[in-house]
Design a protein around this motif. Structure first.
Motif, PDB file in Angstrom:
ATOM      1  N   ALA A 174       1.025 -11.184  -4.490  1.00 38.53           N
ATOM      2  CA  ALA A 174       1.748  -9.951  -4.853  1.00 38.53           C
ATOM      3  C   ALA A 174       1.121  -8.728  -4.194  1.00 38.53           C
ATOM      4  CB  ALA A 174       1.782  -9.789  -6.367  1.00 38.53           C
ATOM      5  N   VAL A 175      -0.123  -8.856  -3.748  1.00 36.91           N
ATOM      6  CA  VAL A 175      -0.763  -7.709  -3.107  1.00 36.91           C
ATOM      7  C   VAL A 175      -0.018  -7.330  -1.825  1.00 36.91           C
ATOM      8  CG1 VAL A 175      -2.435  -8.976  -1.655  1.00 36.91           C
ATOM      9  CG2 VAL A 175      -3.003  -6.697  -2.530  1.00 36.91           C
ATOM     10  N   TYR A 176       0.664  -8.291  -1.214  1.00 33.59           N
ATOM     11  CA  TYR A 176       1.442  -7.972  -0.011  1.00 33.59           C
ATOM     12  C   TYR A 176       2.598  -7.029  -0.373  1.00 33.59           C
ATOM     13  CZ  TYR A 176      -0.973 -12.168   1.672  1.00 33.59           C
ATOM     14  OH  TYR A 176      -1.900 -13.102   1.986  1.00 33.59           O
ATOM     15  N   ILE A 177       3.227  -7.299  -1.520  1.00 34.18           N
ATOM     16  CA  ILE A 177       4.306  -6.407  -1.974  1.00 34.18           C
ATOM     17  C   ILE A 177       3.738  -5.020  -2.258  1.00 34.18           C
ATOM     18  CG2 ILE A 177       6.123  -6.045  -3.705  1.00 34.18           C
ATOM     19  CD1 ILE A 177       6.046  -9.081  -4.207  1.00 34.18           C
ATOM     20  N   ALA A 178       2.566  -5.000  -2.899  1.00 38.00           N
ATOM     21  CA  ALA A 178       1.944  -3.708  -3.205  1.00 38.00           C
ATOM     22  C   ALA A 178       1.628  -2.938  -1.920  1.00 38.00           C
ATOM     23  CB  ALA A 178       0.672  -3.926  -4.024  1.00 38.00           C
ATOM     24  N   GLY A 179       1.128  -3.633  -0.913  1.00 42.13           N
ATOM     25  CA  GLY A 179       0.812  -2.975   0.356  1.00 42.13           C
ATOM     26  C   GLY A 179       2.058  -2.400   1.006  1.00 42.13           C
ATOM     27  N   ALA A 180       3.127  -3.203   1.009  1.00 40.45           N
ATOM     28  CA  ALA A 180       4.389  -2.737   1.594  1.00 40.45           C
ATOM     29  C   ALA A 180       4.927  -1.547   0.808  1.00 40.45           C
ATOM     30  CB  ALA A 180       5.408  -3.871   1.613  1.00 40.45           C
ATOM     31  N   ALA A 181       4.847  -1.649  -0.530  1.00 40.89           N
ATOM     32  CA  ALA A 181       5.343  -0.560  -1.382  1.00 40.89           C
ATOM     33  C   ALA A 181       4.543   0.714  -1.132  1.00 40.89           C
ATOM     34  CB  ALA A 181       5.269  -0.961  -2.849  1.00 40.89           C
ATOM     35  N   GLY A 182       3.225   0.569  -0.990  1.00 38.54           N
ATOM     36  CA  GLY A 182       2.372   1.735  -0.749  1.00 38.54           C
ATOM     37  C   GLY A 182       2.759   2.441   0.544  1.00 38.54           C
ATOM     38  N   CYS A 183       2.951   1.653   1.599  1.00 43.34           N
ATOM     39  CA  CYS A 183       3.306   2.241   2.899  1.00 43.34           C
ATOM     40  C   CYS A 183       4.680   2.910   2.852  1.00 43.34           C
ATOM     41  CB  CYS A 183       3.293   1.168   3.987  1.00 43.34           C
ATOM     42  SG  CYS A 183       1.630   0.589   4.374  1.00 43.34           S
ATOM     43  N   LEU A 184       5.612   2.249   2.191  1.00 41.22           N
ATOM     44  CA  LEU A 184       6.968   2.785   2.100  1.00 41.22           C
ATOM     45  C   LEU A 184       6.994   4.067   1.261  1.00 41.22           C
ATOM     46  CD1 LEU A 184       9.909   2.227   2.902  1.00 41.22           C
ATOM     47  CD2 LEU A 184      10.176   0.925   0.789  1.00 41.22           C
ATOM     48  N   HIS A 185       6.266   4.049   0.159  1.00 39.01           N
ATOM     49  CA  HIS A 185       6.123   5.201  -0.734  1.00 39.01           C
ATOM     50  C   HIS A 185       5.630   6.417   0.065  1.00 39.01           C
ATOM     51  CE1 HIS A 185       4.823   7.370  -4.367  1.00 39.01           C
ATOM     52  NE2 HIS A 185       3.565   7.341  -3.981  1.00 39.01           N
ATOM     53  N   PHE A 186       4.633   6.218   0.898  1.00 37.39           N
ATOM     54  CA  PHE A 186       4.059   7.283   1.714  1.00 37.39           C
ATOM     55  C   PHE A 186       5.084   7.765   2.753  1.00 37.39           C
ATOM     56  CE2 PHE A 186       0.687   8.392   5.097  1.00 37.39           C
ATOM     57  CZ  PHE A 186       0.634   9.697   4.667  1.00 37.39           C
ATOM     58  N   PHE A 187       5.746   6.804   3.399  1.00 38.36           N
ATOM     59  CA  PHE A 187       6.744   7.146   4.414  1.00 38.36           C
ATOM     60  C   PHE A 187       7.882   7.972   3.818  1.00 38.36           C
ATOM     61  CE2 PHE A 187      10.747   6.216   6.585  1.00 38.36           C
ATOM     62  CZ  PHE A 187      10.438   6.612   7.870  1.00 38.36           C
ATOM     63  N   MET A 188       8.365   7.554   2.656  1.00 40.73           N
ATOM     64  CA  MET A 188       9.509   8.237   2.034  1.00 40.73           C
ATOM     65  C   MET A 188       9.153   9.618   1.517  1.00 40.73           C
ATOM     66  SD  MET A 188      11.008   5.059  -0.148  1.00 40.73           S
ATOM     67  CE  MET A 188      12.537   5.800  -0.724  1.00 40.73           C
ATOM     68  N   MET A 189       7.874   9.798   1.188  1.00 37.51           N
ATOM     69  CA  MET A 189       7.445  11.058   0.601  1.00 37.51           C
ATOM     70  C   MET A 189       7.397  12.176   1.633  1.00 37.51           C
ATOM     71  SD  MET A 189       3.777  11.988  -0.316  1.00 37.51           S
ATOM     72  CE  MET A 189       3.677  13.289   0.800  1.00 37.51           C
ATOM     73  N   ARG A 190       7.083  11.827   2.884  1.00 39.28           N
ATOM     74  CA  ARG A 190       6.971  12.855   3.920  1.00 39.28           C
ATOM     75  C   ARG A 190       8.349  13.335   4.362  1.00 39.28           C
ATOM     76  NH1 ARG A 190       2.064  13.568   6.776  1.00 39.28           N
ATOM     77  NH2 ARG A 190       0.434  13.359   5.219  1.00 39.28           N
TER      78      ARG A 190
END
Lengths: 223, 322
Positions: A174-190
């Motif tokens: 599940a850490v792979y999902i967390a990593g993807a979510a983290g990157c996407l979260h950052f991308f969407m925020m900018r």
């Protein structure tokens, strides 16, 4: 001195532990490096509080939020880099740092979310719920957090035994999902087109690609 | 916690010489030394007429004074207003503009006025502003990112400036453009937005008495990081509508494209009036954090200027025309 006194009263196992560089050099170093960003933030807060320092910018709540989020994602990527580093370099000992790094990433995620709940929204649960369901980047961030919670809970040796290595491994994917979510979260925020989130996403994608390619290579060699 | 109580005897952070000023003094000393050397060599350097922190003279009080605002709207700290900026031409970080705009030269500065008007042409910044009355306008500024400030702008009536060019009946909209010069504006070397930055207003909005061209703040010329030498100030709209470092004004019949709308139409509408009822995909717009405060406050309709501007939008569906 130290070795002789250790040798005098200790079992051979303990002596081995004390001579193990992962235990007495590398792990303390990981602790120091992972706590350094928090120490720096602590200094900025103290400086702002006592000396009117401006290191937190004019919007300290936003600054703290971004800062903790940045470090959570960075350490998570470092944790995700452990396996690829092991595979590529053959340095097997590095795997022993994986749990510690993962837990530090989780630690910063928790601080990031705590700052959001306490300072940013001041326990306004209605507004928080509104954010989670209406603002996609927060929804994605929450998915990442929810993935990491069971991993942090089951990170002990006891849990590995209780679950069995196979199941435990499967859960911790599940850490792979967390990593993807983290990157996407950052991308969407900018806002607008910005390189920085793409760099993080690129690093994540490379780490995943190494994971996918290596077993294939090994299979190929065996034939 | 970050809540700070002050004793009357405490030195305010605003009383401490900011590093930039300190450094400026140093660079002034250096320049002076050079000037001395120049005189000695028989060549006098021309001193720039436009330097940061130059006080503006002849600024008139207006009815939008600090005293006219409610007690909970005190003027925001100068250091905060000049070190926390969204000015992507100088970088996307909040502190980037202050850092990267220091060397930005705004003399000479020319503004091109085009389109549906009787007197189009190019005009220098000085010639544009000199005939106008400089007024102090203390306005709330609400950013779309849910933070806000109170800024003592110095500006001139936008209507008064625009009328000089005699817009025709075809002038339904006014379009504005920021300087495009990646050499001088390093942020433009990154494709964050489609440069140059563009904004636009309906002509009635532009002609409203609240609309000004800002040329300074805190009684001084406009700091580079805040949009020197001339920027728009539209207090009832989200901050990004108040385009900075303007070089082009164009009257036109059709609705002009605007930068943030081009980048993400779903998020940023043409009107972008401050409206707590119209939610944004990124930020709840019903509350805001005033810079210098920790906890949020409610956002007011039209940023508290509803009485003055609501009539501009009578009969319009504000959810559709957000």
């Amino acid at each position: 001195m130290a070795t002789s006194s250790a040798a005098a009263g200790a079992t051979p196992h303990r002596v081995a532990r004390r001579r193990d560089p992962v235990i007495w050099i590398i792990k303390p170093l990981v602790w120091v490096l992972c706590l350094a960003p928090l120490a720096w933030l602590g200094w900025l807060v103290a400086d702002a509080f006592f000396y009117g320092g401006r290191g937190l910018t004019a919007n300290s709540v936003e600054f703290i939020n971004r800062y903790l989020g940045d470090w959570a994602l960075r350490i998570l990527l470092v944790a995700l880099a452990v396996t690829p580093v092991c595979v590529l370099s053959g340095w097997k000992q590095v795997v022993r740092l994986r749990r510690l790094l993962g837990l530090f990433a989780f630690f910063y995620v928790v601080l990031h979310v705590a700052n959001y709940v306490v300072l940013d929204q001041f326990f306004n649960w209605a507004a928080i719920w509104d954010d989670i369901i209406k603002r996609w980047y927060i929804t994605v961030g929450m998915v990442g957090l929810l993935c990491l919670i069971p991993l942090a809970i089951t990170s002990t040796k006891g849990w590995i035994k209780k679950m069995g290595g196979c199941n435990w491994n499967r859960l911790h994917k599940a850490v792979y999902i967390a990593g993807a979510a983290g990157c996407l979260h950052f991308f969407m925020m900018r806002k607008g087109f910005q390189y920085e989130p793409l760099v993080y996403a690129g690093i994540f994608a490379s780490l995943m690609a190494i994971r996918a390619i290596e077993p294939l290579k090994r299979k190929f060699k065996q034939r | 916690m970050l809540i700070k109580s002050r004793n009357a005897s405490d030195v305010l952070s605003s009383e401490i010489t900011p590093k930039s000023v300190f450094e400026k003094r140093r660079s002034f000393l250096k320049t002076a030394a050079f000037a001395g050397a120049g005189i000695a060599a028989g060549a006098l350097p021309t001193l720039p007429a436009y330097a940061a922190r130059t006080p503006l003279s002849g600024v008139q009080k207006s009815k939008w004074s600090a005293e006219s605002l409610p007690e909970n709207d005190p003027i925001t700290d100068y250091e905060d207003v000049t070190s926390y900026n969204n000015f992507y031409e100088f970088g996307t970080g909040k502190r980037d503009p202050k850092e990267n705009a220091q060397e930005f030269k705004v003399t000479p500065w020319e503004i091109s006025v085009e389109g549906a008007c009787m007197k189009p042409g190019k005009i220098s910044f000085e010639d544009l502003i000199k005939p106008e009355t400089l007024e102090e306008r203390v306005y709330r500024l609400r950013c779309v990112e849910a933070w806000s400030m109170v800024v003592p702008w110095v500006g001139v009536s936008l209507a008064s400036v625009l009328k000089k060019f005699e817009p025709t009946s075809d002038a339904k909209y006014v379009a504005f453009e920021t300087l495009f010069d990646p050499e001088r504006m390093p942020g433009q070397r990154q494709p964050v937005l489609k440069w140059p930055y563009k904004e636009g207003l309906r002509i009635h909005e532009a002609m409203h008495p609240l609309s000004i061209l800002g040329v300074g703040m805190y009684g001084e010329v406009m700091p580079n990081q805040n949009g020197a030498p001339v920027r728009l100030v539209m207090p009832w709209k989200y901050g990004f509508k108040s385009i900075k470092s303007i070089v082009k004004i164009k009257f036109q019949k059709t609705i002009p494209p605007t930068s943030w709308n081009d980048a993400a139409a779903r998020e940023y509408g043409f009107y972008s009036n401050v409206n707590p009822a119209v939610r944004h995909p990124r930020w709840s717009q019903d509350s805001e954090r005033r810079i210098g405060e920790i906890f949020k406050r409610k956002t007011l309709m039209f940023n508290g200027y509803a009485e003055e501007v609501a009539s501009l939008y009578e009969g319009m569906d504000m959810r559709k025309w957000f």
